[in-house]
Design a protein around this motif. Structure first.
Motif: not given
Length: 310
Positions: A248, A245, A290, A112, A282-283, A286, A71
């Protein structure tokens, strides 16, 4: 470079970005600079926390550390060029630079995708076959899954770059996007894009949909297994290990399918916004997804930050 000049009279492209209004450029620069710094910092912290905490030396967190590493580079292929263009009147990128950016963007994005599939498989084994988890998800298996995820996408990306390099761009060189994406470039070509479009709709579709279907299959089996757990606490624990997860996956694949599963002629500004989700946002999100929903990651990050302060 000689080959590139033979296939196109266009030596550079102009990336219009997210807005062509001058008054928007500095605010956008500040916004995406913050996003980039948060992305780098968050993913580096995830990697360091997993590396320094022995309790996080498991297959799930091994995959997560690789995902964070990818990422960082995924965002770096796009955002720095955006930042330069926000402050530049000449928002150009060379022909070779454009293809290079596209190559690594697609390769890292596909990596990814395959890493998310490996993580879904890990959760499937952990919940549906826990007694054989250590045997199935051995170190050797994890390395093979990562090696596969980090190698196959580069051949897939190379195929699209080679096909794109056969096209002629002889009219406009203005790309209505913030990076060199394949759909806006195909719209600029004055030669036939039939083969390119066919490959995108067949090989490209299979390459994206196959890992997604594997993830869906894994989660269907996980859901069935979790519903069979008698205690509510057991169900909550099982869902908690998969919730981050799954979030994502929805964020990543939802925006990708929105952009690419539609006719090329309908590509609009809304697609640029959707592209931001899977390429940039999204990067950045994340690490938060998480860590905020995972007690082990919170503990690992707490230990890391405490060690740095002491």
């Amino acid at each position: 470079m000689e080959r590139l000049n033979q296939t196109s009279s266009v030596s550079e492209f102009i990336l219009l970005g997210l807005s062509s209004r001058p008054e928007d450029q500095k605010p956008l620069f500040i916004l995406f600079l913050i996003i980039y710094l948060v992305t780098i910092t968050g993913n580096v912290l995830i990697i360091l926390a997993i590396h320094t905490d022995p309790q996080l030396h498991t297959p799930m967190y091994f995959f997560l550390s690789v995902l964070s590493f990818i990422d960082i580079w995924y965002t770096t292929t796009i955002v720095p060029r955006m930042l330069v263009n926000f402050l530049s009147e000449k928002k150009t990128i060379s022909y070779a630079g454009c293809l290079t950016q596209m190559y690594f963007t697609y390769a890292l994005g596909n990596t990814d995708s395959y890493l998310l599939t490996a993580m879904a498989y890990d959760r499937y084994v952990a919940i549906c076959d826990p007694f054989h988890y250590v045997t199935i998800m051995s170190y050797h298996t994890c390395v093979l899954l990562v090696a596969f995820s980090c190698s196959l996408p580069y051949f897939h990306s190379l195929l699209h770059i080679l096909l794109l390099n056969q096209l002629t761009f002889c009219n406009s060189n203005v790309v209505h996007h913030f990076f060199c994406d394949i759909n806006p470039l195909l719209k600029l070509s004055c030669s036939s894009i039939f083969v390119n479009d066919l490959i995108i709709k067949t090989e490209g579709l299979v390459f994206w949909v196959t890992p997604f279907l594997c993830i869906v299959f894994s989660y269907v089996r996980i859901l069935i297994a979790v519903l069979k757990i008698p205690s509510a606490a057991g169900k909550r624990k099982a869902f908690s290990t998969c919730g981050s997860h799954f979030t994502v996956v929805i964020l990543f694949y939802g925006s990708i399918f929105y952009v690419y599963l539609q006719p090329l002629s309908s590509y609009t500004v809304r697609d640029r916004v959707a592209t931001l989700v899977y390429t940039v946002l999204s990067s950045m999100l994340n690490p938060f997804i998480y860590s905020l929903r995972n007690k082990d990651m919170k503990r690992g990050l707490g230990k890391l930050i405490g060690r740095r302060k002491s």
